[in-house]
Design a protein around this motif. Structure first.
Motif, PDB file in Angstrom:
ATOM      1  N   ASN A  38       0.832  -1.201   0.000  1.00 27.61           N
ATOM      2  CA  ASN A  38       0.000   0.000   0.000  1.00 27.61           C
ATOM      3  C   ASN A  38       0.869   1.254   0.000  1.00 27.61           C
ATOM      4  N   THR A  39       1.965   1.222   0.721  1.00 28.48           N
ATOM      5  CA  THR A  39       2.880   2.363   0.729  1.00 28.48           C
ATOM      6  C   THR A  39       3.531   2.515  -0.638  1.00 28.48           C
ATOM      7  N   ASN A  42       1.177   4.312  -2.836  1.00 24.66           N
ATOM      8  CA  ASN A  42       1.203   5.718  -2.456  1.00 24.66           C
ATOM      9  C   ASN A  42       2.388   6.431  -3.096  1.00 24.66           C
ATOM     10  N   ARG A  43       3.562   5.830  -3.006  1.00 22.94           N
ATOM     11  CA  ARG A  43       4.762   6.461  -3.552  1.00 22.94           C
ATOM     12  C   ARG A  43       4.736   6.507  -5.077  1.00 22.94           C
ATOM     13  N   TYR A  45       2.025   6.866  -6.905  1.00 23.02           N
ATOM     14  CA  TYR A  45       1.153   7.994  -7.210  1.00 23.02           C
ATOM     15  C   TYR A  45       1.882   9.313  -6.983  1.00 23.02           C
ATOM     16  N   TYR A  46       2.525   9.451  -5.828  1.00 22.17           N
ATOM     17  CA  TYR A  46       3.180  10.724  -5.530  1.00 22.17           C
ATOM     18  C   TYR A  46       4.338  11.012  -6.480  1.00 22.17           C
ATOM     19  N   ARG A  98      -4.197   4.843  -5.346  1.00 19.78           N
ATOM     20  CA  ARG A  98      -3.658   5.484  -4.142  1.00 19.78           C
ATOM     21  C   ARG A  98      -4.793   5.851  -3.189  1.00 19.78           C
ATOM     22  N   HIS A  99      -5.853   6.412  -3.719  1.00 24.97           N
ATOM     23  CA  HIS A  99      -6.979   6.793  -2.864  1.00 24.97           C
ATOM     24  C   HIS A  99      -7.558   5.562  -2.179  1.00 24.97           C
ATOM     25  N   ASP A 102      -5.075   4.123   0.458  1.00 27.09           N
ATOM     26  CA  ASP A 102      -4.911   5.004   1.624  1.00 27.09           C
ATOM     27  C   ASP A 102      -6.175   5.115   2.472  1.00 27.09           C
TER      28      ASP A 102
END
Length: 138
Positions: A38-39, A42-43, A45-46, A98-99, A102
């Motif tokens: 999951n992280t 996130n990364r 996406y960012y 990502r949404h 998260d």
């Protein structure tokens, strides 16, 4: 009210955001290897988000939200043909994943998902980099 950046400061911020995109992307294999899926989403996406914000800053576009960043990418670069539709779809996919990872309960990513998303993010960031380079920033 936001202060207008000088050309020099804008170019420095664009270069910084694009570099941040590349650095953030480089974190993902380690997170994937360690099982932080999951992280890793996130990364991913960012990393792409930082690349898009570099592009938007370059063109004096400053949306206030993540949804606004997605909308401005579509309106100013995908709809106009400056970026291929597939690039817009990659960002939308990462935005949604990502949404979900998260904020949704019981949403779990997997190594397989990360392995599918890494090349997409690499293609995305590279396409943004090419556009920035063609616009005078690399």
């Amino acid at each position: 009210m936001k202060e207008e950046l000088s050309l020099e400061n804008r170019e420095a911020l664009v270069a910084y955001r694009y570099q941040r995109a590349q650095e953030t992307l480089s974190e993902v294999p380690f997170l994937n290897q360690q099982g932080y899926y999951n992280t890793a989403v996130n990364r991913l996406y960012y990393a792409c988000y930082y690349a898009v914000t570099a592009l938007l800053i370059k063109h004096g576009i400053s949306p206030a939200t993540h949804a606004g960043v997605k909308q401005m990418l579509g309106m100013h670069f995908v709809a106009t043909g400056r970026l291929p539709r597939e690039i817009g779809r990659i960002f939308s996919l990462l935005f949604e994943r990502r949404h979900s990872s998260d904020y949704d309960d019981f949403a779990y990513s997997s190594a397989e998902e990360i392995n599918e998303l890494i090349p997409k993010a690499e293609i995305f960031i590279s396409a943004i980099g090419e556009l920035l380079e063609n616009d005078g920033i690399s």
